[in-house]
Design a protein around this motif. Structure first.
Motif, PDB file in Angstrom:
ATOM      1  N   PHE A 186       0.853  -1.183   0.000  1.00 57.48           N
ATOM      2  CA  PHE A 186       0.000   0.000   0.000  1.00 57.48           C
ATOM      3  C   PHE A 186       0.887   1.231   0.000  1.00 57.48           C
ATOM      4  CE2 PHE A 186      -4.345  -1.540   0.869  1.00 57.48           C
ATOM      5  CZ  PHE A 186      -4.068  -2.873   1.079  1.00 57.48           C
ATOM      6  N   ARG A 187       0.308   2.364  -0.348  1.00 56.78           N
ATOM      7  CA  ARG A 187       1.078   3.600  -0.296  1.00 56.78           C
ATOM      8  C   ARG A 187       0.195   4.730   0.213  1.00 56.78           C
ATOM      9  NH1 ARG A 187       1.889   4.672  -6.828  1.00 56.78           N
ATOM     10  NH2 ARG A 187      -0.259   5.322  -7.289  1.00 56.78           N
ATOM     11  N   GLN A 188       0.847   5.708   0.792  1.00 54.85           N
ATOM     12  CA  GLN A 188       0.128   6.871   1.282  1.00 54.85           C
ATOM     13  C   GLN A 188       0.930   8.121   0.952  1.00 54.85           C
ATOM     14  OE1 GLN A 188      -1.002   6.789   5.435  1.00 54.85           O
ATOM     15  NE2 GLN A 188      -2.644   8.265   5.072  1.00 54.85           N
ATOM     16  N   TRP A 202       1.034  -4.999   9.722  1.00 54.57           N
ATOM     17  CA  TRP A 202       1.580  -3.945   8.886  1.00 54.57           C
ATOM     18  C   TRP A 202       2.995  -3.618   9.316  1.00 54.57           C
ATOM     19  CZ3 TRP A 202      -1.164  -1.485   4.923  1.00 54.57           C
ATOM     20  CH2 TRP A 202      -2.492  -1.886   4.801  1.00 54.57           C
ATOM     21  N   VAL A 245      -7.843  -2.664   3.086  1.00 57.70           N
ATOM     22  CA  VAL A 245      -6.877  -2.627   4.198  1.00 57.70           C
ATOM     23  C   VAL A 245      -7.295  -3.581   5.313  1.00 57.70           C
ATOM     24  CG1 VAL A 245      -6.116  -0.278   3.723  1.00 57.70           C
ATOM     25  CG2 VAL A 245      -8.037  -0.653   5.282  1.00 57.70           C
ATOM     26  N   GLU A 292      -5.328   9.506   1.430  1.00 59.27           N
ATOM     27  CA  GLU A 292      -5.579   8.262   2.150  1.00 59.27           C
ATOM     28  C   GLU A 292      -4.667   7.157   1.629  1.00 59.27           C
ATOM     29  OE1 GLU A 292     -10.205   8.891   3.501  1.00 59.27           O
ATOM     30  OE2 GLU A 292      -9.610   7.098   2.394  1.00 59.27           O
ATOM     31  N   ARG A 293      -4.498   6.164   2.478  1.00 56.46           N
ATOM     32  CA  ARG A 293      -3.724   4.991   2.066  1.00 56.46           C
ATOM     33  C   ARG A 293      -4.439   4.302   0.920  1.00 56.46           C
ATOM     34  NH1 ARG A 293      -2.669   0.824   6.769  1.00 56.46           N
ATOM     35  NH2 ARG A 293      -1.391   2.549   7.495  1.00 56.46           N
ATOM     36  N   TYR A 297       5.545   3.804   1.106  1.00 61.28           N
ATOM     37  CA  TYR A 297       5.084   2.471   0.727  1.00 61.28           C
ATOM     38  C   TYR A 297       5.253   1.516   1.904  1.00 61.28           C
ATOM     39  CZ  TYR A 297       4.750   3.862  -4.156  1.00 61.28           C
ATOM     40  OH  TYR A 297       4.383   4.478  -5.333  1.00 61.28           O
ATOM     41  N   SER A 298       4.189   0.781   2.195  1.00 57.22           N
ATOM     42  CA  SER A 298       4.202  -0.173   3.304  1.00 57.22           C
ATOM     43  C   SER A 298       3.721  -1.534   2.827  1.00 57.22           C
ATOM     44  CB  SER A 298       3.277   0.299   4.432  1.00 57.22           C
ATOM     45  OG  SER A 298       3.624   1.584   4.906  1.00 57.22           O
TER      46      SER A 298
END
Length: 129
Positions: free
Chosen positions: A37-39, A119, A113, A44-45, A94-95
């Motif tokens: 995912f990215r924020q 995470w 999510v 928002e993510r 980025y996570s």
């Protein structure tokens, strides 16, 4: 203890490439799906990409389809996100996240999510124009 650590971020020019890695520990890695995912600042993510256990299924957000590629190496407990032809809009933290409940994982829930129980810390990607 389940741990996920994203790495590989940095500064890259538009049109360039970057490879992100997600290293996992504390759980049976090859049995679980992993998502990226990215924020971006002020946003928002959002889902980027996901890969099912064994790598049988891969999923991409429309914004990155054809440019990003996800893969996994279960022996090394890592998932790689290859980012090609990056754009300034790809700038974000980025996570990676793990879905460890062993249930369905596919195009219907990979972008959500809530699918993921664990995470990791993110890595910053900055794309200059």
């Amino acid at each position: 203890e389940v741990q996920l650590q994203a790495s590989g971020g940095g500064l890259v020019q538009a049109g360039g490439s970057l490879r992100l890695s997600c290293a996992a520990s504390g759980f049976t890695f090859d049995g679980y799906a992993i998502g990226w995912f990215r924020q971006a600042p002020g946003k928002e993510r959002e889902f980027v990409s996901g890969i099912s256990e064994g790598g049988r299924g891969t999923y991409y957000a429309d914004a990155v389809k054809g440019r990003f590629s996800i893969s996994r190496d279960d022996a090394k407990k890592t998932v790689t996100l290859q980012m090609n032809n990056v754009k300034p809009d790809d700038t974000a933290v980025y996570s990676c996240a793990a879905d460890v409940d062993g249930g369905y994982y596919g195009d219907k829930n990979a972008p959500n999510v809530r699918t993921y129980e664990y995470w990791g810390q993110g890595t910053l990607v900055t794309v200059s124009s």
